[in-house]
Design an enzyme around this catalytic site. Sequence first.
Site, PDB file in Angstrom:
ATOM      1  N   CYS A 162      70.225  59.485  59.302  1.00 36.49           N
ATOM      2  CA  CYS A 162      70.738  58.212  59.742  1.00 36.49           C
ATOM      3  C   CYS A 162      69.972  57.351  60.952  1.00 36.49           C
ATOM      4  CB  CYS A 162      72.034  58.141  59.935  1.00 36.49           C
ATOM      5  SG  CYS A 162      73.440  58.726  58.751  1.00 36.49           S
ATOM      6  N   HIS A 300      75.086  54.033  68.506  1.00 36.84           N
ATOM      7  CA  HIS A 300      74.989  54.692  67.241  1.00 36.84           C
ATOM      8  C   HIS A 300      76.427  54.761  66.486  1.00 36.84           C
ATOM      9  CE1 HIS A 300      73.703  57.032  63.464  1.00 36.84           C
ATOM     10  NE2 HIS A 300      74.565  57.826  63.828  1.00 36.84           N
ATOM     11  N   HIS A 335      79.121  52.624  58.203  1.00 35.37           N
ATOM     12  CA  HIS A 335      77.960  53.041  58.647  1.00 35.37           C
ATOM     13  C   HIS A 335      76.759  52.932  57.422  1.00 35.37           C
ATOM     14  CE1 HIS A 335      74.868  55.785  60.096  1.00 35.37           C
ATOM     15  NE2 HIS A 335      75.680  56.913  60.181  1.00 35.37           N
TER      16      HIS A 335
END
Lengths: 406, 80
Positions: A162, A300, A335
């Site tokens: 990610c 994040h 996400h």
Amino acid sequence: MRRVVVTGMGIWSCIGQNLHDVTESLQHGRSGIIFDSARLEFGLRCGLVGDVPKPDLKPLLPRKFRATMSEDAQYAYMAASQAFAQSGITDDYLRQNEVGIIFGNDGIVSHIVENYTIMQQEHDSMMITPNALFQSETSSVTMNLSTIFHLRGISMIVGAACASSSHAIGLGRMYIQSGLQDMILVGGTVETSMLGSPSTDAIDALSLRNNDPTRACRPFDKDCDGMIPSGGAAALVLEDYDHAVARGATILAEVAGYGFSTNGTEDISMPNNEGEYIAMQRALKDACVTTDEIDYVNAHATSTPLGDAEEAIALTRLFKGKKAWISSTKSMTGHENWMAGASEAVYSILMMQNNFIAPNINLDQVIDEAKDLKIARETIYQPINIVLSNSSGMGGTNSALIFRTI
Amino acid sequence: MTRPEIEQRILAFLRDKLEIDESILLPTNELKRDIGMSSLDAMELSIFIKRTFGFQPERKDIHTLVTLADVYAYIEAHQS
């Protein structure tokens, strides 16, 4: 060392499919998360997903281009087209000048599953479409976009979970800084197909708040219960500062710093505040700025209890008592996986351009680890000159970027 | 299938699936030079032939067919 700037941006996400709409969504704290019952019927426990529309490419591209494009490549084409248009890069320019492409992408599942299904049914590889190869490799995006846009510089995919597209931006900056390239299209993209979700669902990483989609993603909140899969694409035109000035391009921001680290711990799925701290500190040093100068941190924070807590510890070590506002735009987008580093760069630069900080929505009770952070629960209107965008991924990869007005 | 049926099915595939302009789908036109088919398109045609006409064309055969009329004749000779 040459300075690297952003001269164009594009976005195709669940909170909007152009820069204007995405700015509006960020400003108003609009969630792009929906409930899709087909996901439960498929066998997932999480029925939530970012609502990303499929682009209609038929009026835009001939079949010879469309036939080989993965879902990811389709999103990336839309984002890249916007980015080149904003930067004033025409087809003629691309045919006459060497432009590179570096995208973050760490897996394309749907086309591989489709091919496997055909093999199970037909037991004959001759029945697999010849386009499958170009749809199912992680470099599907760079393969297809290089062909469509006549790109002749560096072309590669960065796979780093990610943090993939955050690293892609960092690497693109390094190629330009060193003088190897003058202009590179960087970005990230990820499919939203439910075929990509079982493995994340299997490790209890996804939210089960199926009855409350827009409130389900709750970064830094005590009641967060997991991330929500989302996707689309984000693209940025990176360019040498002097090159951009010489051709009269509008400069949107400078990519002022890049920092990275890997946790190196033995637990492959555990986040680690030390690794994130090192990456952010390295980015600050690279940009020659102090924590006192950072106006905004795009965290994040994915809405997982462990991940949010570790990041909050790292952020507290750097930003406790400082002026920096912090928010996780994932509270609205879910996400965006390998797209997240690039999309959050776009979101951050949009905030810089429009003098606001997007809220970390759904934050009712802040976790103890984040109690000393200035987390923006509502939209805050103020000038933003320097932003830090933090990213991390499974396996312990961390990346941090610093953007500055210029 | 009869020759007209074969032609009808192939023309529909080229027009609808490969999005080729029907006005250039003439029997004497060459697949690559006149119709603009790529090697990937030829492989798609091979899959369509198996699904529609019940036999698996040899890939080497597909790549040696020159005109649209050659495709019709090849199918007519090999269909089961």
